[in-house]
Design a protein around this motif. Structure first.
Motif, PDB file in Angstrom:
ATOM      1  N   HIS A   1       0.867  -1.184   0.000  1.00 52.22           N
ATOM      2  CA  HIS A   1       0.000   0.000   0.000  1.00 52.22           C
ATOM      3  C   HIS A   1       0.897   1.225   0.000  1.00 52.22           C
ATOM      4  N   PRO A   2       0.844   2.045  -1.058  1.00 53.69           N
ATOM      5  CA  PRO A   2       1.846   3.109  -1.217  1.00 53.69           C
ATOM      6  C   PRO A   2       1.730   4.242  -0.214  1.00 53.69           C
ATOM      7  N   THR A   3       0.601   4.421   0.464  1.00 55.38           N
ATOM      8  CA  THR A   3       0.431   5.599   1.329  1.00 55.38           C
ATOM      9  C   THR A   3       0.095   5.271   2.778  1.00 55.38           C
ATOM     10  N   THR A   4      -0.522   4.131   3.038  1.00 57.94           N
ATOM     11  CA  THR A   4      -0.998   3.814   4.385  1.00 57.94           C
ATOM     12  C   THR A   4      -0.092   2.783   5.047  1.00 57.94           C
ATOM     13  N   PRO A   5       0.456   3.075   6.236  1.00 58.54           N
ATOM     14  CA  PRO A   5       1.262   2.069   6.948  1.00 58.54           C
ATOM     15  C   PRO A   5       0.412   0.851   7.313  1.00 58.54           C
ATOM     16  N   ILE A   6       1.043  -0.306   7.327  1.00 56.01           N
ATOM     17  CA  ILE A   6       0.365  -1.555   7.677  1.00 56.01           C
ATOM     18  C   ILE A   6       0.657  -1.884   9.140  1.00 56.01           C
ATOM     19  N   ARG A   7      -0.366  -2.298   9.860  1.00 51.93           N
ATOM     20  CA  ARG A   7      -0.209  -2.650  11.265  1.00 51.93           C
ATOM     21  C   ARG A   7       0.014  -4.160  11.390  1.00 51.93           C
ATOM     22  N   PHE A   8       1.069  -4.544  12.112  1.00 52.31           N
ATOM     23  CA  PHE A   8       1.432  -5.937  12.298  1.00 52.31           C
ATOM     24  C   PHE A   8       1.221  -6.328  13.762  1.00 52.31           C
ATOM     25  N   ASP A   9       0.665  -7.525  13.972  1.00 54.14           N
ATOM     26  CA  ASP A   9       0.551  -8.094  15.312  1.00 54.14           C
ATOM     27  C   ASP A   9       1.767  -8.971  15.570  1.00 54.14           C
ATOM     28  N   VAL A  10       2.413  -8.775  16.737  1.00 53.66           N
ATOM     29  CA  VAL A  10       3.617  -9.529  17.087  1.00 53.66           C
ATOM     30  C   VAL A  10       3.317 -10.357  18.322  1.00 53.66           C
ATOM     31  N   VAL A  11       3.522 -11.664  18.214  1.00 58.19           N
ATOM     32  CA  VAL A  11       3.318 -12.590  19.336  1.00 58.19           C
ATOM     33  C   VAL A  11       4.481 -13.573  19.361  1.00 58.19           C
ATOM     34  N   ASP A  12       4.651 -14.251  20.524  1.00 56.05           N
ATOM     35  CA  ASP A  12       5.712 -15.253  20.618  1.00 56.05           C
ATOM     36  C   ASP A  12       5.160 -16.654  20.814  1.00 56.05           C
ATOM     37  N   SER A  13       3.823 -16.799  20.712  1.00 57.48           N
ATOM     38  CA  SER A  13       3.231 -18.122  20.866  1.00 57.48           C
ATOM     39  C   SER A  13       1.922 -18.183  20.095  1.00 57.48           C
ATOM     40  N   PRO A  14       1.642 -19.314  19.411  1.00 58.42           N
ATOM     41  CA  PRO A  14       0.382 -19.461  18.688  1.00 58.42           C
ATOM     42  C   PRO A  14      -0.712 -20.132  19.517  1.00 58.42           C
ATOM     43  N   ASP A  15      -0.562 -20.138  20.853  1.00 60.56           N
ATOM     44  CA  ASP A  15      -1.500 -20.883  21.686  1.00 60.56           C
ATOM     45  C   ASP A  15      -2.926 -20.368  21.542  1.00 60.56           C
ATOM     46  N   LYS A  16      -3.105 -19.059  21.323  1.00 59.01           N
ATOM     47  CA  LYS A  16      -4.445 -18.483  21.242  1.00 59.01           C
ATOM     48  C   LYS A  16      -4.900 -18.269  19.796  1.00 59.01           C
ATOM     49  N   PHE A  17      -4.208 -18.894  18.872  1.00 61.21           N
ATOM     50  CA  PHE A  17      -4.555 -18.739  17.458  1.00 61.21           C
ATOM     51  C   PHE A  17      -5.879 -19.431  17.140  1.00 61.21           C
TER      52      PHE A  17
END
Length: 378
Positions: free
Chosen positions: A269-285
């Motif tokens: 997306h050339p104009t809008t920043p993308i928000r990333f979720d950072v986790v260290d475990s997939p237990d709640k996926f």
């Protein structure tokens, strides 16, 4: 021996691909003559002909001079508008489109003399020798020399048209902008659709149903390694990903298990920043969360992937992008090397912090390229 004919000389030089040169200057408006090179066997020696010499090319019942003929040949690739403008600025006789086409065709060997505007050389020499007082006698002397043409063929020749290709026919004065036609067409189509659209004023309204959520439109996920030996943990990942600054990880249980970072990826997306979720475990996926995982950090230990959807590292790094981060100078674990090109190796230096930004940019380049290839941003 009579003087050589200027049109024949010019035609011979064109066919021999040995054009004449202007003299004494190279500019047509100041030159006086054309110097033709030797063209054996007909013209074994170089020949000079003044540019004001009248030729056998007739326009409006008048002979055209050699300067105008040579200029028309030089301008054979120019458009009609350019040719006329240049002829007026130079003060030479300009030829019409069909006249110029006939001249070029003759000089290139595609037409013989005696057709159209080019008079036969026999008639010209006879009229010159006879003078004004012996015109009728000269015509009588030409009987038997000029090929007799059937009157019916003459009528056919008079009705002939010169065939032109599509490039000549479609060549205009200047490029035409038809963008207004497209705009008018779009307006017309819009009005037509609105006119044919049924009225909905009397129909009962129904609440609009929101479109089904798409995992492609949710925030992508970055999955860290839970290993204690990992250089990037929940304690130091945010300044590294957002500011390009690496600080040693700290131990303890007071660190969050969920973070959000933002990054502008122009190819997604050339104009809008993308928000990333950072986790260290997939237990709640949830099951569909794995479709949002775009990066997985690893220390090269297979136990990390036991609870993953893809517990086989080779399969995992075909579905996501893998990253191994180690110190400069330390050996990369052998398992990481076995997992193939799906895992990128990033090295940080222990003391020189100005190199951290470079490592951070390599990470984001890898994520952006992987996301682009998987269809993010479409």
């Amino acid at each position: 021996m009579s003087d050589p004919d200027s049109l024949l000389l010019l035609r011979a030089s064109v066919l021999a691909n040995d054009p004449p040169s202007l003299t004494p200057t190279e500019s047509l408006d100041t030159a006086h003559s054309l110097l033709f090179p030797p063209l054996p066997p007909q013209y074994p020696a170089a020949t000079t002909i003044p540019l004001n010499t009248l030729t056998r090319f007739i326009k409006d019942n008048a002979a055209v001079d050699l300067r105008s003929i040579y200029f028309a040949w030089q301008q054979r690739e120019a458009t009609i508008t350019e040719y006329l403008a240049n002829a007026q600025s130079l003060g030479v006789t300009h030829l019409g489109f069909m006249e110029r086409l006939e001249l070029v065709t003759y000089l290139e060997g595609g037409q013989e003399e005696g057709e159209g505007c080019i008079r036969p050389i026999e008639k010209t020499q006879a009229s010159t020798a006879a003078g004004s007082a012996g015109a009728s006698k000269a015509q009588t002397s030409l009987v038997g020399k000029v090929r007799q043409t059937d009157p019916r063929l003459t009528d056919i020749y008079n009705a002939e048209r010169v065939i032109m290709n599509r490039n000549v026919m479609l060549r205009g004065i200047k490029p035409t902008d038809f963008s207004h036609v497209r705009k008018q067409s779009e307006d017309f189509i819009t009005r037509l659709r609105n006119a044919n659209k049924p009225s909905t004023s009397n129909l009962p309204t129904r609440p609009s149903r929101p479109p089904p959520p798409s995992s492609r439109r949710r925030d992508p996920i970055i999955l860290l390694s839970p290993s204690a030996s990992s250089l990037l943990t929940m304690s130091n990942i945010k300044p590294f990903l957002e500011e390009g600054t690496f600080v040693p990880a700290t131990s303890g249980s007071d660190h969050p298990n969920f973070l959000r970072v933002s990054r502008l990826l122009p190819n997604i997306h050339p104009t809008t920043p993308i928000r990333f979720d950072v986790v260290d475990s997939p237990d709640k996926f949830k099951p569909d969360y794995w479709e949002k995982v775009v990066a997985v950090f690893t220390t090269g230990q297979e136990w990390q992937f036991r609870s993953y959807k893809w517990s086989n590292p080779v399969e995992l790094f075909r579905e996501t992008r893998g990253f191994y981060v180690g110190y400069e100078g330390e050996q990369v674990p052998e398992l990481v090397m076995r997992w193939g090109t799906g895992v990128s190796v990033l090295k940080v230096e222990r003391g020189r912090r100005f190199r951290d930004r470079e490592v951070c940019e390599k990470f984001w380049e890898g994520v952006e390229g992987w996301m682009k290839g998987k269809g993010w941003g479409r």
